[in-house]
Scaffold this active site. Sequence first.
Site, short mmCIF file in Angstrom:
data_model
loop_
_atom_site.label_atom_id
_atom_site.label_comp_id
_atom_site.label_asym_id
_atom_site.label_seq_id
_atom_site.Cartn_x
_atom_site.Cartn_y
_atom_site.Cartn_z
N HIS A 139 0.82 -1.21 0.00
CA HIS A 139 0.00 0.00 0.00
C HIS A 139 0.86 1.26 0.00
O HIS A 139 2.05 1.21 0.28
CB HIS A 139 -0.92 0.02 1.23
CG HIS A 139 -0.16 -0.05 2.52
ND1 HIS A 139 0.13 -1.24 3.16
CD2 HIS A 139 0.40 0.92 3.31
CE1 HIS A 139 0.82 -1.00 4.25
NE2 HIS A 139 1.00 0.30 4.37
N ASP A 218 6.76 -6.04 4.64
CA ASP A 218 5.57 -5.79 5.42
C ASP A 218 4.33 -6.41 4.76
O ASP A 218 4.20 -6.42 3.54
CB ASP A 218 5.38 -4.28 5.56
CG ASP A 218 4.22 -3.90 6.44
OD1 ASP A 218 4.23 -4.28 7.62
OD2 ASP A 218 3.29 -3.21 5.95
N GLU A 242 6.44 -10.68 6.56
CA GLU A 242 5.62 -10.52 7.77
C GLU A 242 4.17 -10.84 7.48
O GLU A 242 3.57 -10.29 6.56
CB GLU A 242 5.72 -9.09 8.29
CG GLU A 242 4.91 -8.85 9.57
CD GLU A 242 3.67 -8.01 9.37
OE1 GLU A 242 2.89 -7.87 10.32
OE2 GLU A 242 3.44 -7.51 8.24
#
Length: 491
Positions: A139, A218, A242
Site C-alpha cells: 500500500h 511488510d 511478515e
Amino acid sequence: MTTSLLLQLSSLSAALLVPSTLAATPAQWRSRSIYQVLTDRFARADNSTVHPCDVTLNEYCGGTWKGIEYKLDYISNMGFDAIWISPITKNTADGYHGYYQTDLYSLNSNFGTAQDLKDLSQALHDRNMYLMVDVVTNHFGSETADDIDYASFVPFNDSSYFHSYCEIDYDNQTSAEICWLYDNLPDLRTEDQDVVDAYSTWIGELVANYSIDGLRIDSVKDVDKASMPPFCEAAGVYCLGELSNNDPSYAYPYQDVLNGGGIINYPIYFSFNETFIYSGHATTADLAYNIYLDRNNSVDSTLHGTFTENHDNPRVAWHNPDITVAANAIGWTLLTDGIPIIYYGQEQHLAGADDPGCREAMWLEENGSYNTTAPLHNTTAYLNQVRTWAVQNSANYTTTKNVALNYSDSQIAMQKDVIRTILTFAGEGQVASTFTTVGAGFGAGVTVVDVISCATYTATSAGEVTVGIGGGAMVVMLTAGFLAGSTICGY
C-alpha cells in the site's frame, strides 16, 4: 507496463548511481542475530536523553540513521551482527514508523540524507554487520481518507494502480489481497504486471544503492502471492516476510513465495507467549507440539525470524512484569530455531502496551537510555556470546532444527544441536527444584556445564542430567569439551 510508468522509472533510474554490491544469501543470514530498531524512536544524533516523545501523539520524535550509527557500539557489544531498520522511503507527515509511504524514489528526510543512510550501511559493514531494511509493497499512505491525491504518489501516480476501497475480511484470502488495511492506505494492484515490474526495478536499485543485505517485507499476506518471487529475485537478498497469523498451515507455506527466505514466525510467537507470558493460556505440551509443527511444516524453520517483541504488539513486560520470565523469553529467542530478533528496548525491560505504546523513545532515561548494566542487557549479551560460539564451532548448529525434549508444568527442555536449554515461566518466586532431561543425548559420563550458573553435572550412562533450577532462572547446557577455549564459565 503503461507508457507513463515506463517513462517515470526510466527517468528515476537514470538519476541513480548504482554501485556493485554482494548479496547476502539466506544461508548467510542463518548465523546472524538481529537487533530491530524503530528508526524514529531508537537514537537521536544529538545524543539527547531528555527530548520528549509522547507515543500517544503518533508523531516524529527525532530518531535518525545517524543516531543509529552513533549507537552501533551499544548494539554490537551485545553480540548483534545485524540490524533491521524502519522503511526508508518518503512518508506522510505522520508516518514516523515508515509504513505510510508516498514516494518510492525519495528517502524519508526525517531520518536523514542519502549519504547518512550510506554511512550507516558502510559503518555496519565495517563491523561485519548486516543491514536489513523494512519495505512496503502492499500500500501507499495518505494523510486523510478523503480525496486521496493519487497524482502525488511516485511512481504509482494514478488511481488505476490501486484497488477500489473495501474493508478486509481476513477469513477470505481474496479480500485480504485486494482490500485496504485502513481507509487512508490505498491498496496496490500487486496482481498487475506493471506494478510488479515497477517494484522489481525499484528494489534492485535500492539494494544496490545502499548495500542492503536483507529485506523485511511488510504485510506479505495482503499482496498477491505471485508478486513476491520476482520481487525477491530482483532484490537478490534474503527476504523475511511478515504475516500476523497463528495458523502454521496458513503461515509457513508463504516461505515458498519468498525465494528461499523466511517469515516472521508468528505461529511460534503466539505459542510461546501463550505458554510463558500470558499465564495459563496454554501449556508446555502445547508449545512442544508447536515446535514440532515448526520443524515439520516449514520449508526450513531455521530461516524464519524468531521474536517475542516487536513494534506491533505489547511488550513482554506489559503482560508479565517478572524479569526472570523476560529473561527466559530472550533465551527462547536467541536459542531456538530461526534467526533471532530482539526488539530495541527489550534488553531494558521496557513495558509498552499495544501499538503505539510499544514504540517508546529509547533515549529517555526512564526507558533505560542504553544502560549497559541492566540485567536483561547482560543476559542478552551473554546468550548472544553463547550462541555465537556454537555457530562458529559447530558445523551443524545453524541448520539443525530445534527439538522439544521433555517438559513439566512450568518448564520445557529443548535441544538445538550442541545446546540444550531448559526454560521456565515459574518466575522469580520459583522454589528451588530439579529437572531431569529425557533424550538429551549427552555422551555417557561427560561433564555438562550450565553456562547460566556455571554449575557442572555428569551425564548418566543414558546421557541424561539432573540439574538444579531455582529463582526462575533458565538452564543452558553445553559439554565442557565443546566450551574449551570459549572463556565461557572459565573454559
